[in-house]
Design a protein around this motif. Structure first.
Motif, short mmCIF file in Angstrom:
data_model
loop_
_atom_site.label_atom_id
_atom_site.label_comp_id
_atom_site.label_asym_id
_atom_site.label_seq_id
_atom_site.Cartn_x
_atom_site.Cartn_y
_atom_site.Cartn_z
N PHE A 141 -77.10 18.88 -1.61
CA PHE A 141 -77.02 17.42 -1.51
C PHE A 141 -76.05 17.02 -0.39
CE2 PHE A 141 -78.23 15.72 -5.99
CZ PHE A 141 -79.35 16.53 -6.01
N ASP A 142 -76.42 15.96 0.31
CA ASP A 142 -75.53 15.36 1.31
C ASP A 142 -74.89 14.12 0.69
OD1 ASP A 142 -74.19 14.33 3.45
OD2 ASP A 142 -75.96 14.02 4.72
N LEU A 143 -73.60 14.23 0.37
CA LEU A 143 -72.87 13.13 -0.26
C LEU A 143 -71.90 12.46 0.71
CD1 LEU A 143 -72.00 14.88 -3.66
CD2 LEU A 143 -74.04 13.56 -3.08
N SER A 144 -72.00 12.79 1.98
CA SER A 144 -71.00 12.34 2.96
C SER A 144 -71.00 10.83 3.14
CB SER A 144 -71.24 13.03 4.30
OG SER A 144 -72.54 12.73 4.81
N ARG A 145 -72.12 10.17 2.87
CA ARG A 145 -72.20 8.72 3.08
C ARG A 145 -71.97 7.92 1.80
NH1 ARG A 145 -77.62 8.40 6.98
NH2 ARG A 145 -76.83 9.80 8.61
N LEU A 146 -71.74 8.62 0.71
CA LEU A 146 -71.55 7.93 -0.56
C LEU A 146 -70.13 7.36 -0.64
CD1 LEU A 146 -72.81 7.29 -3.33
CD2 LEU A 146 -71.85 9.43 -4.16
N GLU A 147 -70.04 6.05 -0.85
CA GLU A 147 -68.73 5.41 -1.01
C GLU A 147 -68.35 5.49 -2.48
OE1 GLU A 147 -68.81 1.49 0.57
OE2 GLU A 147 -69.39 2.13 2.60
N ARG A 148 -67.56 6.49 -2.79
CA ARG A 148 -67.26 6.80 -4.18
C ARG A 148 -66.05 6.01 -4.67
NH1 ARG A 148 -64.31 11.41 -6.50
NH2 ARG A 148 -63.95 12.05 -4.35
N ASN A 149 -66.16 5.50 -5.89
CA ASN A 149 -65.06 4.82 -6.56
C ASN A 149 -64.96 5.38 -7.97
OD1 ASN A 149 -63.06 3.14 -7.48
ND2 ASN A 149 -64.33 1.30 -7.54
N GLY A 150 -64.19 6.46 -8.13
CA GLY A 150 -64.11 7.14 -9.41
C GLY A 150 -64.51 8.60 -9.27
N GLY A 151 -64.60 9.29 -10.39
CA GLY A 151 -64.91 10.71 -10.37
C GLY A 151 -66.37 10.99 -10.06
N THR A 192 -71.04 2.83 -12.37
CA THR A 192 -70.35 4.12 -12.28
C THR A 192 -68.89 3.99 -12.69
OG1 THR A 192 -69.96 3.69 -9.92
CG2 THR A 192 -71.86 5.07 -10.50
N GLN A 193 -68.28 2.82 -12.45
CA GLN A 193 -66.90 2.63 -12.88
C GLN A 193 -66.80 2.65 -14.41
OE1 GLN A 193 -68.47 0.81 -10.62
NE2 GLN A 193 -67.22 0.72 -8.76
N GLU A 194 -67.75 2.00 -15.08
CA GLU A 194 -67.76 2.00 -16.54
C GLU A 194 -68.00 3.41 -17.08
OE1 GLU A 194 -69.45 -2.36 -17.84
OE2 GLU A 194 -70.87 -0.94 -16.95
N ILE A 195 -68.93 4.12 -16.46
CA ILE A 195 -69.23 5.48 -16.90
C ILE A 195 -68.02 6.38 -16.67
CG2 ILE A 195 -70.65 7.52 -16.44
CD1 ILE A 195 -72.95 5.61 -15.79
N SER A 196 -67.34 6.22 -15.53
CA SER A 196 -66.17 7.03 -15.24
C SER A 196 -65.08 6.83 -16.29
CB SER A 196 -65.62 6.69 -13.85
OG SER A 196 -64.54 7.52 -13.51
N ALA A 197 -64.86 5.57 -16.68
CA ALA A 197 -63.86 5.28 -17.71
C ALA A 197 -64.28 5.88 -19.06
CB ALA A 197 -63.66 3.78 -17.83
N ASP A 198 -65.58 5.81 -19.35
CA ASP A 198 -66.09 6.36 -20.61
C ASP A 198 -65.93 7.88 -20.64
OD1 ASP A 198 -67.20 6.26 -23.11
OD2 ASP A 198 -69.27 6.11 -22.41
#
Length: 287
Positions: A141-151, A192-198
């Motif tokens: 997978f190429d994740l280089s362009r994903l703007e991640r906020n959380g795990g 994804t923020q809600e899932i990360s907290a969960d």
């Protein structure tokens, strides 16, 4: 006048999950002769679904421990007996004593030198190998362009839910002595923020033996983020009752990572599994 007999209540092993048939006593939190209050944690029990602290059902005195630490009992078995508040306490001379051990992974070794939890994991692994035709495919997978906020785990949970249509996704959590898989619910609609907290909350409570039975069943798929420890690629076994498990590896310096989909060949053939994995990557790119 006849002497007053102690009124004792049997403390039973409840059915903590629909498919549960037995549990192992990991640690008694009280010793025979000690007072207990209704709702107070009394014993830690390990099962193949969840580790739980069982609470005292009444106020009284722990008069007898029937199932000692490290032993396994069927659902409905008497684990201990409690003398009700106000009644004379029965002699606890024949009771199995509680010990000062604390971590579940230090439970007495059973067959083959394994702790109760490790023994159950070994049994389920053997069952998976014997009953499920296992398949696996890998993509880079190429994740280089994903703007991640959380795990990263939350992103893979969300993408897998959208790609597979499974709204409940299990997340493998390492705990002392083994592995538990609490479930993220309604993953398709949540951010994804809600899932990360969960995920963080479920993992914390899994390690503290505070998960509820309803939080560990009914997953449509599982994510095990082996990359969190630096592993580049893994091939976990599919658990009975699920069609597959997604194992993302460590994200490399170029923003790419190997992602493995292990699957039950009765649910997916090789081509269908590869299409599902490709769809997971597409959904990740949209997050």
């Amino acid at each position: 006048m006849l002497p007053q007999l102690p009124c004792q209540v049997d403390f039973l092993l409840p059915r903590l999950a629909d498919t549960l048939v037995e549990g192992t006593v990991a640690r008694w939190l009280k010793r025979p002769g000690e007072r207990v209050s209704k709702g107070e944690p009394l014993v830690e029990v390990e099962t193949d679904k969840v580790n739980s602290e069982l609470e005292a059902p009444i106020d009284g005195t722990l008069s007898e421990i029937v199932v000692p630490e490290g032993e396994t009992a069927p659902v409905g078995a008497v684990l201990a007996r409690i003398t009700e508040e106000g009644a004379p306490a029965a002699s606890a001379g024949s009771s199995a004593p509680a010990t000062d051990r604390t971590p579940a992974d230090q439970a007495p070794a059973g067959e083959g030198g394994l702790s109760p939890m490790r023994r159950r994991i070994a049994e389920r692994t053997q069952e998976a190998r014997a009953t499920i035709p296992q398949g696996a495919c890998v993509r880079d997978f190429d994740l280089s362009r994903l703007e991640r906020n959380g795990g990263w785990t939350a992103y893979f949970v969300k993408a897998l839910a959208l790609a597979s249509g499974a709204d409940s996704i299990g997340v493998a959590v390492e705990v002392p002595g083994g592995l538990l898989v609490p479930v993220v619910r309604e993953a398709m609609r949540r951010s994804t923020q809600e899932i990360s907290a969960d995920v963080a909350d479920l993992a914390e409570r899994a390690r503290a033996n505070r998960l509820q039975p309803a939080e560990v069943g009914g997953a449509g798929f599982t994510v095990t983020n082996v990359g969190g420890g630096g592993t580049l690629m893994a091939f976990p076994l599919v658990s009975p009752g699920q069609p597959g498990i997604l194992a993302p590896g460590a994200v490399r310096s170029d923003g790419r990572c190997y992602v493995t989909l292990c699957y039950d060949r009765r649910a997916y053939d090789d081509y269908a599994a590869d299409r599902l994995l490709a769809k997971v990557e597409e959904e990740l790119a949209r997050l």
